[in-house]
Motif scaffolding. Structure first.
Motif, PDB file in Angstrom:
ATOM      1  N   TRP A 169      26.111 -14.803   1.242  1.00  0.00           N
ATOM      2  CA  TRP A 169      25.118 -14.273   2.170  1.00  0.00           C
ATOM      3  C   TRP A 169      23.827 -15.096   2.134  1.00  0.00           C
ATOM      4  CZ3 TRP A 169      26.083 -10.824   5.847  1.00  0.00           C
ATOM      5  CH2 TRP A 169      27.205 -10.002   5.706  1.00  0.00           C
ATOM      6  N   ALA A 170      23.435 -15.596   3.298  1.00  0.00           N
ATOM      7  CA  ALA A 170      22.126 -16.233   3.448  1.00  0.00           C
ATOM      8  C   ALA A 170      21.122 -15.160   3.854  1.00  0.00           C
ATOM      9  CB  ALA A 170      22.177 -17.330   4.502  1.00  0.00           C
ATOM     10  N   SER A 171      19.909 -15.262   3.341  1.00  0.00           N
ATOM     11  CA  SER A 171      18.882 -14.282   3.687  1.00  0.00           C
ATOM     12  C   SER A 171      17.525 -14.955   3.740  1.00  0.00           C
ATOM     13  CB  SER A 171      18.865 -13.125   2.673  1.00  0.00           C
ATOM     14  OG  SER A 171      18.541 -13.586   1.372  1.00  0.00           O
ATOM     15  N   SER A 172      16.646 -14.368   4.531  1.00  0.00           N
ATOM     16  CA  SER A 172      15.269 -14.859   4.617  1.00  0.00           C
ATOM     17  C   SER A 172      14.344 -13.681   4.851  1.00  0.00           C
ATOM     18  CB  SER A 172      15.122 -15.882   5.756  1.00  0.00           C
ATOM     19  OG  SER A 172      15.569 -15.338   6.994  1.00  0.00           O
ATOM     20  N   PHE A 173      13.168 -13.755   4.234  1.00  0.00           N
ATOM     21  CA  PHE A 173      12.145 -12.736   4.430  1.00  0.00           C
ATOM     22  C   PHE A 173      11.082 -13.270   5.380  1.00  0.00           C
ATOM     23  CE2 PHE A 173      13.833 -11.788   0.166  1.00  0.00           C
ATOM     24  CZ  PHE A 173      14.210 -10.455   0.356  1.00  0.00           C
ATOM     25  N   HIS A 174      10.593 -12.392   6.243  1.00  0.00           N
ATOM     26  CA  HIS A 174       9.615 -12.810   7.244  1.00  0.00           C
ATOM     27  C   HIS A 174       8.407 -11.876   7.203  1.00  0.00           C
ATOM     28  CE1 HIS A 174      12.525 -15.596   9.045  1.00  0.00           C
ATOM     29  NE2 HIS A 174      13.405 -14.673   8.702  1.00  0.00           N
ATOM     30  N   HIS A 175       7.218 -12.455   7.061  1.00  0.00           N
ATOM     31  CA  HIS A 175       5.970 -11.706   7.073  1.00  0.00           C
ATOM     32  C   HIS A 175       5.260 -12.004   8.389  1.00  0.00           C
ATOM     33  CE1 HIS A 175       6.870 -11.613   2.746  1.00  0.00           C
ATOM     34  NE2 HIS A 175       6.108 -10.552   2.712  1.00  0.00           N
ATOM     35  N   VAL A 176       5.070 -10.966   9.186  1.00  0.00           N
ATOM     36  CA  VAL A 176       4.549 -11.123  10.536  1.00  0.00           C
ATOM     37  C   VAL A 176       3.126 -10.576  10.601  1.00  0.00           C
ATOM     38  CG1 VAL A 176       4.939 -10.618  12.969  1.00  0.00           C
ATOM     39  CG2 VAL A 176       6.903 -10.802  11.412  1.00  0.00           C
ATOM     40  N   PRO A 177       2.130 -11.426  10.822  1.00  0.00           N
ATOM     41  CA  PRO A 177       0.765 -10.916  10.985  1.00  0.00           C
ATOM     42  C   PRO A 177       0.614 -10.199  12.322  1.00  0.00           C
ATOM     43  CG  PRO A 177       0.822 -13.280  11.391  1.00  0.00           C
ATOM     44  CD  PRO A 177       2.206 -12.896  10.940  1.00  0.00           C
ATOM     45  N   TYR A 178      -0.212  -9.179  12.347  1.00  0.00           N
ATOM     46  CA  TYR A 178      -0.480  -8.437  13.588  1.00  0.00           C
ATOM     47  C   TYR A 178      -1.878  -7.840  13.477  1.00  0.00           C
ATOM     48  CZ  TYR A 178       0.277  -4.103  10.993  1.00  0.00           C
ATOM     49  OH  TYR A 178       0.161  -3.068  10.086  1.00  0.00           O
ATOM     50  N   ASP A 179      -2.393  -7.365  14.582  1.00  0.00           N
ATOM     51  CA  ASP A 179      -3.725  -6.762  14.595  1.00  0.00           C
ATOM     52  C   ASP A 179      -3.623  -5.341  14.032  1.00  0.00           C
ATOM     53  OD1 ASP A 179      -6.234  -5.735  15.095  1.00  0.00           O
ATOM     54  OD2 ASP A 179      -6.295  -6.320  17.207  1.00  0.00           O
ATOM     55  N   THR A 180      -4.198  -5.126  12.865  1.00  0.00           N
ATOM     56  CA  THR A 180      -4.093  -3.828  12.195  1.00  0.00           C
ATOM     57  C   THR A 180      -5.165  -2.831  12.629  1.00  0.00           C
ATOM     58  OG1 THR A 180      -5.483  -4.524  10.333  1.00  0.00           O
ATOM     59  CG2 THR A 180      -3.117  -4.965  10.151  1.00  0.00           C
ATOM     60  N   THR A 181      -6.058  -3.238  13.518  1.00  0.00           N
ATOM     61  CA  THR A 181      -7.251  -2.439  13.816  1.00  0.00           C
ATOM     62  C   THR A 181      -6.921  -1.013  14.248  1.00  0.00           C
ATOM     63  OG1 THR A 181      -8.411  -4.449  14.514  1.00  0.00           O
ATOM     64  CG2 THR A 181      -9.361  -2.333  15.187  1.00  0.00           C
ATOM     65  N   ARG A 182      -5.984  -0.868  15.177  1.00  0.00           N
ATOM     66  CA  ARG A 182      -5.689   0.456  15.725  1.00  0.00           C
ATOM     67  C   ARG A 182      -5.079   1.372  14.666  1.00  0.00           C
ATOM     68  NH1 ARG A 182      -1.814   3.179  19.733  1.00  0.00           N
ATOM     69  NH2 ARG A 182      -0.224   1.736  18.945  1.00  0.00           N
ATOM     70  N   MET A 183      -4.165   0.835  13.857  1.00  0.00           N
ATOM     71  CA  MET A 183      -3.517   1.653  12.847  1.00  0.00           C
ATOM     72  C   MET A 183      -4.495   2.039  11.730  1.00  0.00           C
ATOM     73  SD  MET A 183      -0.423   2.216  13.869  1.00  0.00           S
ATOM     74  CE  MET A 183      -0.897   2.150  15.603  1.00  0.00           C
ATOM     75  N   VAL A 184      -5.378   1.121  11.369  1.00  0.00           N
ATOM     76  CA  VAL A 184      -6.413   1.449  10.376  1.00  0.00           C
ATOM     77  C   VAL A 184      -7.296   2.575  10.900  1.00  0.00           C
ATOM     78  CG1 VAL A 184      -8.498   0.581   9.247  1.00  0.00           C
ATOM     79  CG2 VAL A 184      -6.415  -0.799   9.239  1.00  0.00           C
ATOM     80  N   ALA A 185      -7.644   2.515  12.184  1.00  0.00           N
ATOM     81  CA  ALA A 185      -8.473   3.568  12.780  1.00  0.00           C
ATOM     82  C   ALA A 185      -7.749   4.910  12.771  1.00  0.00           C
ATOM     83  CB  ALA A 185      -8.865   3.180  14.208  1.00  0.00           C
ATOM     84  N   PHE A 186      -6.446   4.905  13.081  1.00  0.00           N
ATOM     85  CA  PHE A 186      -5.678   6.153  13.036  1.00  0.00           C
ATOM     86  C   PHE A 186      -5.701   6.751  11.630  1.00  0.00           C
ATOM     87  CE2 PHE A 186      -2.574   5.289  16.805  1.00  0.00           C
ATOM     88  CZ  PHE A 186      -3.580   5.634  17.693  1.00  0.00           C
ATOM     89  N   ALA A 187      -5.491   5.903  10.617  1.00  0.00           N
ATOM     90  CA  ALA A 187      -5.496   6.398   9.242  1.00  0.00           C
ATOM     91  C   ALA A 187      -6.838   7.035   8.899  1.00  0.00           C
ATOM     92  CB  ALA A 187      -5.180   5.259   8.278  1.00  0.00           C
ATOM     93  N   ARG A 188      -7.916   6.401   9.300  1.00  0.00           N
ATOM     94  CA  ARG A 188      -9.244   6.944   9.002  1.00  0.00           C
ATOM     95  C   ARG A 188      -9.515   8.227   9.788  1.00  0.00           C
ATOM     96  NH1 ARG A 188     -11.684   1.107   8.378  1.00  0.00           N
ATOM     97  NH2 ARG A 188     -11.607   0.978   6.094  1.00  0.00           N
ATOM     98  N   GLN A 189      -9.028   8.305  11.012  1.00  0.00           N
ATOM     99  CA  GLN A 189      -9.203   9.524  11.797  1.00  0.00           C
ATOM    100  C   GLN A 189      -8.548  10.725  11.111  1.00  0.00           C
ATOM    101  OE1 GLN A 189      -7.667   8.725  15.740  1.00  0.00           O
ATOM    102  NE2 GLN A 189      -9.140   7.074  16.079  1.00  0.00           N
ATOM    103  N   HIS A 190      -7.491  10.462  10.348  1.00  0.00           N
ATOM    104  CA  HIS A 190      -6.803  11.536   9.642  1.00  0.00           C
ATOM    105  C   HIS A 190      -7.273  11.659   8.191  1.00  0.00           C
ATOM    106  CE1 HIS A 190      -3.855  10.910  12.999  1.00  0.00           C
ATOM    107  NE2 HIS A 190      -3.916  12.230  12.969  1.00  0.00           N
ATOM    108  N   GLY A 191      -8.375  10.994   7.855  1.00  0.00           N
ATOM    109  CA  GLY A 191      -8.958  11.130   6.528  1.00  0.00           C
ATOM    110  C   GLY A 191      -8.177  10.439   5.428  1.00  0.00           C
ATOM    111  N   ARG A 192      -7.445   9.374   5.755  1.00  0.00           N
ATOM    112  CA  ARG A 192      -6.581   8.713   4.779  1.00  0.00           C
ATOM    113  C   ARG A 192      -7.084   7.297   4.498  1.00  0.00           C
ATOM    114  NH1 ARG A 192      -1.798  11.192   4.348  1.00  0.00           N
ATOM    115  NH2 ARG A 192      -1.809  10.173   2.305  1.00  0.00           N
ATOM    116  N   GLU A 193      -8.128   7.206   3.697  1.00  0.00           N
ATOM    117  CA  GLU A 193      -8.740   5.911   3.402  1.00  0.00           C
ATOM    118  C   GLU A 193      -7.796   5.001   2.622  1.00  0.00           C
ATOM    119  OE1 GLU A 193     -11.257   2.856   3.658  1.00  0.00           O
ATOM    120  OE2 GLU A 193     -11.473   4.778   4.700  1.00  0.00           O
TER     121      GLU A 193
END
Length: 246
Positions: free
Chosen positions: A210-234
């Motif tokens: 089995w061949a395998s590869s891991f991939h790390h994909v950058p994306y804009d985290t701004t919206r998800m960080v804001a959602f977490a903070r809106q729910h009090g989850r720092e």
């Protein structure tokens, strides 16, 4: 067999999921499996569910998917409760229909934690101070009760591959949407990927294994960080924005 993309532990992070699905498509990979914990988190559970259902991705359930269907809302931890409040009856029906494990015809086995538990860390264990570390080979082999040539697992959120002496491969693709978290079970501990990038894997059979590869994909985290903070989850906001909890 064509290449297979492996995703896991999305935890309601719709923007990370969208980035990973776009990356998979750009690489020309058409088959995707998802290893559970799709929706639970203080983020965008409904969006994630709609994406997974619309793409008809082969999914199994994780422990948090099970909690969403088995626990009363008032008994849920905050991350599960936020997801529960966002999703509709048809999403719950979809979650209830997910199998806990799955055999694919190519000799691939899917599970969330281990073949026999959706809450046990397989490739990693916890040291005396709660630090994550690789299990011994004997411990990993003892949990490998399914004779599949490739077993895909998740739950720890750490990308890792282990090859057993008999040729079997066990692979964890890492987490699409939750690169760090704290937990009290079985002892208090912190898991950190040290990168906010969304992580997944691609596997493909070769004549030599089995061949395998891991991939790390950058994306804009701004919206998800804001959602977490809106729910009090720092803690969630820090993990999603930086890959670190501490």
């Amino acid at each position: 067999m064509d290449p297979l993309a492996v995703i896991a532990d999305i935890h309601g992070n719709a923007d990370a999921l969208d980035a990973v699905l776009s990356d998979i498509a750009a690489r020309g990979v058409r088959r995707i499996v998802a290893l559970g914990d799709h929706l639970s988190g203080p983020l965008a559970a409904r969006e994630c569910a709609d994406l997974l259902v619309a793409r008809q991705i082969t999914c199994i359930r994780g422990n948090h998917d099970r909690y969403l269907t088995e626990q009363a809302p008032e008994d849920m931890i905050p991350s599960d409760r936020v997801a529960f409040d966002q999703i509709g009856p048809h999403h719950m029906d979809w979650l209830r229909g997910l199998p806990p494990t799955l055999h694919l015809p190519e000799g691939i086995f899917l599970c969330h934690g281990t073949p026999e538990s959706d809450t046990t860390y397989w490739l990693d264990t916890l040291g005396p101070g709660g630090e994550a570390q690789l299990r011994t080979r004997a411990e990993i082999e003892a949990l490998a009760v399914v004779p599949a040539s490739l077993t895909l697992c998740a739950h720890t959120h750490f990308p890792r591959r282990v090859d057993l002496p008999d040729g079997r491969v066990i692979l964890n693709p890492g987490s699409v949407g939750c690169p760090g978290y704290t937990d009290d079970h079985p002892v208090p501990h912190v898991m950190e990927a040290a990168t906010p990038a969304a992580c997944y894997a691609i596997v493909e059979p070769r004549a030599t294994g089995w061949a395998s590869s891991f991939h790390h994909v950058p994306y804009d985290t701004t919206r998800m960080v804001a959602f977490a903070r809106q729910h009090g989850r720092e803690t969630w906001a820090r993990a999603i924005g930086t890959g670190w909890v501490r």
